[in-house]
Design a protein around this motif. Structure first.
Motif, PDB file in Angstrom:
ATOM      1  N   ARG A  44       0.831  -1.210   0.000  1.00  0.00           N
ATOM      2  CA  ARG A  44       0.000   0.000   0.000  1.00  0.00           C
ATOM      3  C   ARG A  44       0.862   1.255   0.000  1.00  0.00           C
ATOM      4  N   ALA A  45       1.850   1.299   0.866  1.00  0.00           N
ATOM      5  CA  ALA A  45       2.725   2.468   0.939  1.00  0.00           C
ATOM      6  C   ALA A  45       3.490   2.657  -0.372  1.00  0.00           C
ATOM      7  N   ALA A  46       3.941   1.562  -0.954  1.00  0.00           N
ATOM      8  CA  ALA A  46       4.678   1.643  -2.211  1.00  0.00           C
ATOM      9  C   ALA A  46       3.774   2.114  -3.348  1.00  0.00           C
ATOM     10  N   HIS A  47       2.547   1.646  -3.370  1.00  0.00           N
ATOM     11  CA  HIS A  47       1.633   1.963  -4.465  1.00  0.00           C
ATOM     12  C   HIS A  47       1.312   3.448  -4.548  1.00  0.00           C
ATOM     13  N   VAL A  48       1.416   4.151  -3.435  1.00  0.00           N
ATOM     14  CA  VAL A  48       1.149   5.591  -3.443  1.00  0.00           C
ATOM     15  C   VAL A  48       2.137   6.316  -4.364  1.00  0.00           C
ATOM     16  N   LEU A  49       3.333   5.743  -4.546  1.00  0.00           N
ATOM     17  CA  LEU A  49       4.327   6.366  -5.429  1.00  0.00           C
ATOM     18  C   LEU A  49       3.891   6.346  -6.895  1.00  0.00           C
ATOM     19  N   LEU A  50       2.902   5.530  -7.220  1.00  0.00           N
ATOM     20  CA  LEU A  50       2.414   5.490  -8.600  1.00  0.00           C
ATOM     21  C   LEU A  50       1.781   6.822  -9.009  1.00  0.00           C
ATOM     22  N   PHE A  51       1.177   7.542  -8.056  1.00  0.00           N
ATOM     23  CA  PHE A  51       0.518   8.805  -8.381  1.00  0.00           C
ATOM     24  C   PHE A  51       1.492   9.829  -8.974  1.00  0.00           C
ATOM     25  N   PRO A  52       2.573  10.189  -8.274  1.00  0.00           N
ATOM     26  CA  PRO A  52       3.482  11.174  -8.881  1.00  0.00           C
ATOM     27  C   PRO A  52       4.210  10.635 -10.110  1.00  0.00           C
ATOM     28  N   LEU A  67      10.455  14.632  -4.429  1.00  0.00           N
ATOM     29  CA  LEU A  67       9.081  15.077  -4.706  1.00  0.00           C
ATOM     30  C   LEU A  67       8.092  14.694  -3.619  1.00  0.00           C
ATOM     31  N   VAL A  68       8.269  13.506  -3.082  1.00  0.00           N
ATOM     32  CA  VAL A  68       7.314  13.040  -2.064  1.00  0.00           C
ATOM     33  C   VAL A  68       7.809  13.336  -0.652  1.00  0.00           C
ATOM     34  N   HIS A  69       8.919  14.068  -0.560  1.00  0.00           N
ATOM     35  CA  HIS A  69       9.481  14.465   0.733  1.00  0.00           C
ATOM     36  C   HIS A  69       9.679  13.244   1.628  1.00  0.00           C
ATOM     37  N   ALA A  70      10.309  12.209   1.055  1.00  0.00           N
ATOM     38  CA  ALA A  70      10.522  10.962   1.786  1.00  0.00           C
ATOM     39  C   ALA A  70      12.008  10.607   1.777  1.00  0.00           C
ATOM     40  N   ASP A  71      12.379   9.787   2.739  1.00  0.00           N
ATOM     41  CA  ASP A  71      13.745   9.305   2.849  1.00  0.00           C
ATOM     42  C   ASP A  71      14.088   8.458   1.615  1.00  0.00           C
ATOM     43  N   PRO A  72      15.244   8.706   0.986  1.00  0.00           N
ATOM     44  CA  PRO A  72      15.623   7.941  -0.212  1.00  0.00           C
ATOM     45  C   PRO A  72      15.661   6.425   0.008  1.00  0.00           C
ATOM     46  N   SER A  73      16.055   5.969   1.192  1.00  0.00           N
ATOM     47  CA  SER A  73      16.114   4.522   1.430  1.00  0.00           C
ATOM     48  C   SER A  73      14.707   3.916   1.467  1.00  0.00           C
ATOM     49  N   THR A  74      13.750   4.658   2.001  1.00  0.00           N
ATOM     50  CA  THR A  74      12.362   4.185   2.015  1.00  0.00           C
ATOM     51  C   THR A  74      11.827   4.105   0.598  1.00  0.00           C
ATOM     52  N   PRO A 154      10.356  23.879  -0.941  1.00  0.00           N
ATOM     53  CA  PRO A 154      11.217  23.951  -2.126  1.00  0.00           C
ATOM     54  C   PRO A 154      10.421  23.501  -3.345  1.00  0.00           C
ATOM     55  N   SER A 155      10.890  23.802  -4.495  1.00  0.00           N
ATOM     56  CA  SER A 155      10.203  23.491  -5.747  1.00  0.00           C
ATOM     57  C   SER A 155       9.472  22.161  -5.658  1.00  0.00           C
ATOM     58  N   ASP A 156       8.198  22.190  -5.938  1.00  0.00           N
ATOM     59  CA  ASP A 156       7.351  21.004  -5.803  1.00  0.00           C
ATOM     60  C   ASP A 156       6.438  20.897  -7.014  1.00  0.00           C
ATOM     61  N   PRO A 157       6.913  20.273  -8.128  1.00  0.00           N
ATOM     62  CA  PRO A 157       6.106  20.189  -9.341  1.00  0.00           C
ATOM     63  C   PRO A 157       4.805  19.422  -9.155  1.00  0.00           C
ATOM     64  N   MET A 158       4.682  18.643  -8.064  1.00  0.00           N
ATOM     65  CA  MET A 158       3.419  17.940  -7.822  1.00  0.00           C
ATOM     66  C   MET A 158       2.326  18.925  -7.444  1.00  0.00           C
ATOM     67  N   SER A 159       2.680  20.151  -7.155  1.00  0.00           N
ATOM     68  CA  SER A 159       1.720  21.110  -6.633  1.00  0.00           C
ATOM     69  C   SER A 159       1.327  22.182  -7.631  1.00  0.00           C
ATOM     70  N   THR A 160       1.574  21.951  -8.917  1.00  0.00           N
ATOM     71  CA  THR A 160       1.193  22.960  -9.881  1.00  0.00           C
ATOM     72  C   THR A 160      -0.314  23.089  -9.915  1.00  0.00           C
ATOM     73  N   PRO A 161      -0.828  24.325  -9.914  1.00  0.00           N
ATOM     74  CA  PRO A 161      -2.272  24.536  -9.893  1.00  0.00           C
ATOM     75  C   PRO A 161      -2.963  23.929 -11.104  1.00  0.00           C
ATOM     76  N   HIS A 162      -4.210  23.596 -10.942  1.00  0.00           N
ATOM     77  CA  HIS A 162      -5.118  23.183 -12.000  1.00  0.00           C
ATOM     78  C   HIS A 162      -4.823  21.822 -12.610  1.00  0.00           C
ATOM     79  N   ASP A 163      -3.967  21.015 -12.019  1.00  0.00           N
ATOM     80  CA  ASP A 163      -3.699  19.697 -12.567  1.00  0.00           C
ATOM     81  C   ASP A 163      -3.412  18.738 -11.422  1.00  0.00           C
ATOM     82  N   ARG A 164      -4.395  18.462 -10.592  1.00  0.00           N
ATOM     83  CA  ARG A 164      -4.176  17.664  -9.406  1.00  0.00           C
ATOM     84  C   ARG A 164      -4.866  16.302  -9.465  1.00  0.00           C
ATOM     85  N   THR A 165      -5.286  15.887 -10.613  1.00  0.00           N
ATOM     86  CA  THR A 165      -6.106  14.685 -10.671  1.00  0.00           C
ATOM     87  C   THR A 165      -5.397  13.427 -10.200  1.00  0.00           C
TER      88      THR A 165
END
Length: 168
Positions: A44-52, A67-74, A154-165
């Protein structure tokens, strides 16, 4: 005497209420995440990475972690699982032959669709007694809040307005 705080902000009581609500929201989301992880294990936790990955296209693993503000090892453990499950594949990075990009496979897109349906069903249940107007007002205001928060990071391309689907 007014309810205006010492800062002179007439919205003070509203900001105060929001400052109480946000930690509650984060605790509830953390609890929901833990519940889903318990039900679906580490998948479940891994599958969330499919969104970005789906939204932003091929990404290097390090960029995904940022992008997901997560530890690289995780993220590395999650990506390994996604690759093993055939939901993501590694493709050569055309700009650097030594590196690879992560690409969502057709099976990954199908899983992403299932996750979206699940998430929307849950939110339909949670908001069942809301009117369409209430839901529209809330989503517009929540979107503004998310944009405001994203602007402080810091720069977060996941947060660009109008495209959050498909954001995580």
């Amino acid at each position: 005497m007014t309810d205006e705080p010492a800062t002179g902000d007439p919205r003070g009581s509203g900001v105060g209420i929001l400052s109480e609500q946000l930690p509650r929201f984060m605790r509830l989301m953390h609890g929901l995440k833990n519940q889903h992880t318990a039900e679906g294990g580490r998948d479940r936790a891994a599958h969330v990475l499919l969104f970005p990955l789906s939204r932003l296209g091929p990404l290097r693993q390090g960029a995904l972690a940022d992008l997901v503000h997560a530890d690289p090892s995780t993220v590395s453990r999650h990506v390994t699982l996604l690759v093993e499950q055939g939901l993501v594949r590694r493709a050569p990075d055309e700009s650097d032959g030594r590196a690879s990009n992560l690409v969502v496979t057709e099976a990954g897109r199908a899983q992403l669709d299932r996750l979206r349906v699940e998430r929307e069903a849950y939110l339909r249940q949670v908001t069942a007694d809301w009117t369409g107007e209430e839901l529209q007002t809330f989503t517009a205001l929540f979107d503004r809040l998310l944009d405001g928060i994203a602007a402080t990071l810091p720069s977060d391309p996941m947060s660009t307005p109008h495209d959050r689907t498909v954001s995580a």
